[in-house]
Design a protein around this motif. Structure first.
Motif, mmCIF file in Angstrom:
data_model
loop_
_atom_site.group_PDB
_atom_site.id
_atom_site.type_symbol
_atom_site.label_atom_id
_atom_site.label_comp_id
_atom_site.label_asym_id
_atom_site.label_seq_id
_atom_site.Cartn_x
_atom_site.Cartn_y
_atom_site.Cartn_z
ATOM 1 N N GLY A 1 -25.614 11.552 19.684
ATOM 2 C CA GLY A 1 -25.680 12.976 19.976
ATOM 3 C C GLY A 1 -25.862 13.328 21.436
ATOM 4 N N GLY A 2 -26.068 12.351 22.287
ATOM 5 C CA GLY A 2 -26.208 12.664 23.706
ATOM 6 C C GLY A 2 -24.881 13.073 24.307
ATOM 7 N N GLY A 3 -24.948 13.508 25.570
ATOM 8 C CA GLY A 3 -23.727 13.899 26.246
ATOM 9 C C GLY A 3 -23.993 14.770 27.442
ATOM 10 N N LEU A 4 -22.923 15.402 27.908
ATOM 11 C CA LEU A 4 -22.981 16.290 29.066
ATOM 12 C C LEU A 4 -22.885 17.733 28.592
ATOM 13 C CD1 LEU A 4 -22.837 16.839 32.138
ATOM 14 C CD2 LEU A 4 -20.349 16.546 31.947
ATOM 15 N N VAL A 5 -23.783 18.571 29.077
ATOM 16 C CA VAL A 5 -23.796 19.968 28.668
ATOM 17 C C VAL A 5 -24.213 20.822 29.859
ATOM 18 C CG1 VAL A 5 -26.195 19.895 27.861
ATOM 19 C CG2 VAL A 5 -24.625 21.561 26.869
ATOM 20 N N GLN A 6 -23.746 22.051 29.882
ATOM 21 C CA GLN A 6 -24.144 22.957 30.943
ATOM 22 C C GLN A 6 -25.540 23.516 30.672
ATOM 23 O OE1 GLN A 6 -20.992 25.900 31.239
ATOM 24 N NE2 GLN A 6 -20.077 24.776 32.951
ATOM 25 N N ALA A 7 -26.206 23.920 31.738
ATOM 26 C CA ALA A 7 -27.524 24.546 31.588
ATOM 27 C C ALA A 7 -27.422 25.741 30.633
ATOM 28 C CB ALA A 7 -28.041 24.992 32.946
ATOM 29 N N GLY A 8 -28.410 25.828 29.756
ATOM 30 C CA GLY A 8 -28.407 26.870 28.747
ATOM 31 C C GLY A 8 -27.782 26.456 27.434
ATOM 32 N N GLY A 9 -27.127 25.318 27.440
ATOM 33 C CA GLY A 9 -26.464 24.833 26.241
ATOM 34 C C GLY A 9 -27.402 24.099 25.305
ATOM 35 N N LEU B 1 -33.523 15.724 16.960
ATOM 36 C CA LEU B 1 -34.091 16.536 18.016
ATOM 37 C C LEU B 1 -33.062 17.598 18.391
ATOM 38 C CD1 LEU B 1 -36.596 16.859 19.870
ATOM 39 C CD2 LEU B 1 -35.290 15.607 21.614
ATOM 40 N N GLN B 2 -33.349 18.819 17.996
ATOM 41 C CA GLN B 2 -32.495 19.937 18.374
ATOM 42 C C GLN B 2 -32.977 20.454 19.711
ATOM 43 O OE1 GLN B 2 -29.732 21.340 16.783
ATOM 44 N NE2 GLN B 2 -29.578 22.522 18.683
ATOM 45 N N MET B 3 -32.086 20.442 20.693
ATOM 46 C CA MET B 3 -32.446 20.845 22.052
ATOM 47 C C MET B 3 -31.638 22.085 22.424
ATOM 48 S SD MET B 3 -32.654 17.101 23.894
ATOM 49 C CE MET B 3 -30.886 16.799 23.769
ATOM 50 N N ASN B 4 -32.332 23.176 22.636
ATOM 51 C CA ASN B 4 -31.701 24.436 23.031
ATOM 52 C C ASN B 4 -32.147 24.838 24.427
ATOM 53 O OD1 ASN B 4 -30.576 24.616 20.416
ATOM 54 N ND2 ASN B 4 -32.359 25.710 19.635
ATOM 55 N N SER B 5 -31.415 25.762 25.014
ATOM 56 C CA SER B 5 -31.753 26.261 26.349
ATOM 57 C C SER B 5 -32.011 25.110 27.316
ATOM 58 C CB SER B 5 -32.994 27.171 26.272
ATOM 59 O OG SER B 5 -32.768 28.253 25.392
ATOM 60 N N LEU B 6 -31.107 24.169 27.329
ATOM 61 C CA LEU B 6 -31.292 22.979 28.153
ATOM 62 C C LEU B 6 -31.281 23.314 29.632
ATOM 63 C CD1 LEU B 6 -29.183 20.533 26.027
ATOM 64 C CD2 LEU B 6 -31.535 20.105 26.754
ATOM 65 N N LYS B 7 -32.083 22.565 30.377
ATOM 66 C CA LYS B 7 -32.221 22.744 31.811
ATOM 67 C C LYS B 7 -31.827 21.451 32.526
ATOM 68 C CE LYS B 7 -36.314 25.650 31.040
ATOM 69 N NZ LYS B 7 -37.757 25.827 31.357
ATOM 70 N N PRO B 8 -31.419 21.536 33.786
ATOM 71 C CA PRO B 8 -31.090 20.304 34.522
ATOM 72 C C PRO B 8 -32.232 19.294 34.516
ATOM 73 C CG PRO B 8 -30.271 22.202 35.709
ATOM 74 C CD PRO B 8 -31.089 22.740 34.570
ATOM 75 N N GLU B 9 -33.462 19.760 34.503
ATOM 76 C CA GLU B 9 -34.598 18.839 34.500
ATOM 77 C C GLU B 9 -34.792 18.127 33.157
ATOM 78 O OE1 GLU B 9 -34.608 22.051 35.444
ATOM 79 O OE2 GLU B 9 -36.480 23.066 34.857
ATOM 80 N N ASP B 10 -34.014 18.491 32.163
ATOM 81 C CA ASP B 10 -34.032 17.758 30.894
ATOM 82 C C ASP B 10 -33.143 16.517 30.943
ATOM 83 O OD1 ASP B 10 -34.016 20.927 29.225
ATOM 84 O OD2 ASP B 10 -35.737 19.593 29.502
ATOM 85 N N THR B 11 -32.402 16.355 32.026
ATOM 86 C CA THR B 11 -31.528 15.203 32.170
ATOM 87 C C THR B 11 -32.338 13.914 32.152
ATOM 88 O OG1 THR B 11 -29.844 16.414 33.397
ATOM 89 C CG2 THR B 11 -29.917 14.028 33.711
ATOM 90 N N ALA B 12 -31.974 13.006 31.257
ATOM 91 C CA ALA B 12 -32.711 11.752 31.094
ATOM 92 C C ALA B 12 -32.026 10.914 30.028
ATOM 93 C CB ALA B 12 -34.153 12.024 30.675
ATOM 94 N N VAL B 13 -32.487 9.682 29.911
ATOM 95 C CA VAL B 13 -32.138 8.874 28.748
ATOM 96 C C VAL B 13 -33.200 9.147 27.683
ATOM 97 C CG1 VAL B 13 -31.773 6.565 27.818
ATOM 98 C CG2 VAL B 13 -31.055 7.099 30.165
ATOM 99 N N TYR B 14 -32.740 9.508 26.502
ATOM 100 C CA TYR B 14 -33.645 9.852 25.406
ATOM 101 C C TYR B 14 -33.723 8.672 24.431
ATOM 102 C CZ TYR B 14 -34.054 14.664 26.941
ATOM 103 O OH TYR B 14 -34.351 15.798 27.670
ATOM 104 N N TYR B 15 -34.944 8.304 24.086
ATOM 105 C CA TYR B 15 -35.192 7.175 23.190
ATOM 106 C C TYR B 15 -35.939 7.656 21.950
ATOM 107 C CZ TYR B 15 -34.385 4.343 27.400
ATOM 108 O OH TYR B 15 -33.866 3.769 28.534
ATOM 109 N N CYS B 16 -35.580 7.139 20.800
ATOM 110 C CA CYS B 16 -36.385 7.405 19.617
ATOM 111 C C CYS B 16 -37.295 6.207 19.359
ATOM 112 C CB CYS B 16 -35.543 7.716 18.396
ATOM 113 S SG CYS B 16 -34.619 6.341 17.726
#
Length: 116
Positions: A8-16, A80-95
């Motif tokens: 589910g990871g990927g590239l998204v614009q801020a606010g996405g 993990l539903q992530m809304n209103s994404l911000k550039p500072e949310d950029t990271a590798v996400y681990y479960c």
């Protein structure tokens, strides 16, 4: 052994929005908690959100009100539903999964990149 497969990871614009999934398989026993962590370049891995067996959830202050953790116990899957994404949310996400009388297991990580 236990395997965790994230997607589910990927590239998204801020606010996405993005939705991450993590499916556990193998020798699954009593699950105490499942959670999501993230690690940005040059930073330590940090807690994002956790959900325990009773259903209670916990979030980092930085994601409260924007992210929602949930699970499907029948499928041993955490989301993990992530809304209103911000550039500072950029990271590798681990479960991560914690089971009774067992070491914790980690997924391989999925990259989330938020462009400004």
């Amino acid at each position: 052994q236990v395997q965790l497969v994230e997607s589910g990871g990927g590239l998204v614009q801020a606010g996405g929005s993005l939705r991450l999934s993590c499916a556990a398989s193998g020798r699954i026993s009593s699950i105490n908690a499942m959670g999501w962590y993230r690690q940005a370049p040059g930073k330590q891995r940090e807690l994002v959100a956790t959900i325990i067996s009773g259903g209670s959830t916990n979030y980092a202050d930085s994601v409260k009100g924007r992210f929602t953790i949930s699970r499907d116990s029948a499928k041993n899957t955490v989301y993990l539903q992530m809304n209103s994404l911000k550039p500072e949310d950029t990271a590798v996400y681990y479960c991560k999964i914690a089971m009774a009388f067992s070491i914790p297991y980690w997924g391989q990580g999925t990259q989330v990149t938020v462009s400004s």
